[in-house]
Design an enzyme around this catalytic site. Sequence first.
Site, short mmCIF file in Angstrom:
data_model
loop_
_atom_site.label_atom_id
_atom_site.label_comp_id
_atom_site.label_asym_id
_atom_site.label_seq_id
_atom_site.Cartn_x
_atom_site.Cartn_y
_atom_site.Cartn_z
CB ALA A 25 -0.94 -0.01 1.20
CB VAL A 104 -7.19 -4.30 -4.49
CG1 VAL A 104 -6.77 -5.54 -3.71
CG2 VAL A 104 -7.60 -3.18 -3.51
CG HIS A 120 -3.69 -9.11 -1.08
ND1 HIS A 120 -3.21 -8.32 -0.06
CD2 HIS A 120 -3.19 -10.35 -0.84
CE1 HIS A 120 -2.45 -9.05 0.75
NE2 HIS A 120 -2.41 -10.27 0.29
CB CYS A 128 -22.57 -12.90 -7.92
SG CYS A 128 -23.66 -13.78 -6.77
CB CYS A 131 -23.78 -17.46 -9.34
SG CYS A 131 -24.07 -15.81 -10.01
CB SER A 188 3.75 -3.29 7.29
OG SER A 188 2.60 -4.07 6.97
CG ASN A 209 8.35 0.46 4.10
OD1 ASN A 209 7.60 0.02 3.23
ND2 ASN A 209 7.93 0.81 5.30
P1 OAD Z 1 0.61 -1.55 5.26
O1 OAD Z 1 -0.25 -0.36 5.52
O2 OAD Z 1 0.60 -2.64 6.26
O3 OAD Z 1 2.11 -1.09 5.05
C1 OAD Z 1 2.44 -0.03 4.21
C2 OAD Z 1 3.90 0.31 4.44
O4 OAD Z 1 4.26 1.29 3.47
C3 OAD Z 1 4.19 0.90 5.81
O5 OAD Z 1 5.31 0.24 6.37
C4 OAD Z 1 4.50 2.38 5.52
O6 OAD Z 1 5.52 2.87 6.36
C5 OAD Z 1 5.00 2.31 4.10
N1 OAD Z 1 4.76 3.54 3.31
C6 OAD Z 1 3.70 4.38 3.34
N2 OAD Z 1 3.83 5.35 2.42
C7 OAD Z 1 5.00 5.13 1.79
C8 OAD Z 1 5.69 5.77 0.72
N3 OAD Z 1 5.21 6.86 0.13
N4 OAD Z 1 6.87 5.25 0.34
C9 OAD Z 1 7.39 4.14 0.93
N5 OAD Z 1 6.79 3.50 1.94
C10 OAD Z 1 5.59 3.96 2.36
O7 OAD Z 1 0.19 -2.08 3.80
P2 OAD Z 1 0.54 -3.50 3.15
O8 OAD Z 1 1.81 -4.03 3.66
O9 OAD Z 1 0.36 -3.34 1.70
O10 OAD Z 1 -4.89 -6.82 2.71
O11 OAD Z 1 -0.65 -4.34 3.73
C11 OAD Z 1 -0.80 -5.68 3.31
C12 OAD Z 1 -2.24 -6.06 3.32
O12 OAD Z 1 -2.83 -5.75 4.58
C13 OAD Z 1 -3.10 -5.30 2.33
O13 OAD Z 1 -3.04 -5.82 1.02
C14 OAD Z 1 -4.48 -5.46 2.92
C15 OAD Z 1 -4.15 -5.17 4.36
O14 OAD Z 1 -5.00 -5.73 5.27
C16 OAD Z 1 -6.18 -7.18 2.79
O15 OAD Z 1 -7.07 -6.37 2.96
C17 OAD Z 1 -6.39 -8.64 2.61
#
Ligand code: OAD
Length: 238
Positions: A25, A104, A120, A128, A131, A188, A209
Site C-alpha cells: 500500500a 487492489v 490480493h 457475485c 455464482c 509492512s 520503505n
Molecule cells: P501496510 O499499511 O501494512 O504497510 C504499508 C507500508 O508502506 C508501511 O510500512 C508504511 O511505512 C510504508 N509507506 C507508506 N507510504 C510510503 C511511501 N510513500 N513510500 C514508501 N513507503 C511507504 O500495507 P501493506 O503491507 O500493503 O490486505 O498491507 C498488506 C495487506 O494488509 C493489504 O493488502 C491489505 C491489508 O489488510 C487485505 O485487505 C487482505
Amino acid sequence: MEKGQTKKLAELIKSSSHTVILTGAGMSTESGVPDFRSKEGWWKEIDPRTVASVEALEDNYPLFREFYSTRLKALQTVQPHEGHKIIAKWEKNGLVQCVATQNVDGLHQKAGSIAVKELHGSIRKIRCNQCGNEAAKEQFITGESCNACRGKLRPSVVLFGELLPQIAWQSAFQHIQKADLVIVIGTSLEVYPVSELPAMTNGKTVLINKDPVWTAHHFFLTIEGNAKEVLHAVDELV
Ligand code: OAD
C-alpha cells in the site's frame, strides 16, 4: 536516503537478469490512496475483521459494502504517480520481469505495467459472491444484488479468511524463484503469505520503505524513503 544506496540499487538493477518488484500500500500513498497500518492507515480507525473478512461479508454486509464502496469511489479520480511510471518504464526496457502487488487499486496497470500479478485481487472487478457472475461497480455501490441469482455482490479482493488467487500467486512465486533481484516497496510485510515471498528467492533483496520494517535486517539492502523519490533517484542512475 543516501546517494550510495540508490547507486547500489541502480547497479543491482543493471546487473540483474531477472528482477521482480513486490509492492504494498505504501506504493500508492503518494497517489492519495491511504495505506493500512501507518498513522493515517485504514486499520488505525477500523478493525479489519469488521469490514474486510469473510465474516463481515456474511454477517455485516451493509458495513462491508460501505467500506469497499468508499474505497472504490475514492479511486475514481486517483492517478498513478511517477514511481508507478518508472516501474512500467523499467519493464518496457527489459529491466523488470514481474510486478507482484498486494494493491487492489490497479495503479500499476494504469501506469503501463503489463506483467502485474495481483496477489490480493482487484477492487475494480465486481462479482457475485454466490455464482461468480460479473457486475458493474455501480451495481455494487448502489446496493443491488446479482442479476442472475440475487446473491451478494462484492469486489474481487482477497478477504481475511480467503485464499490468494492461485494463478497470480503461482506466477509470482515462480518469478521470485528465478529472480536474482527482488525489490520490495511500501509494505509492512505483516500479512501472510505475501510476507514470506522475500525469503523465497536466492537473489538479492532490497527494501524501500518510508518507516522501519521489523524484518528489514533480512534484506541485502534497505533504503528508507518515499517510493516516489527513491525510484526517481534510482532511475537517474540506471
Ligand atoms: P501496510 O499499511 O501494512 O504497510 C504499508 C507500508 O508502506 C508501511 O510500512 C508504511 O511505512 C510504508 N509507506 C507508506 N507510504 C510510503 C511511501 N510513500 N513510500 C514508501 N513507503 C511507504 O500495507 P501493506 O503491507 O500493503 O490486505 O498491507 C498488506 C495487506 O494488509 C493489504 O493488502 C491489505 C491489508 O489488510 C487485505 O485487505 C487482505
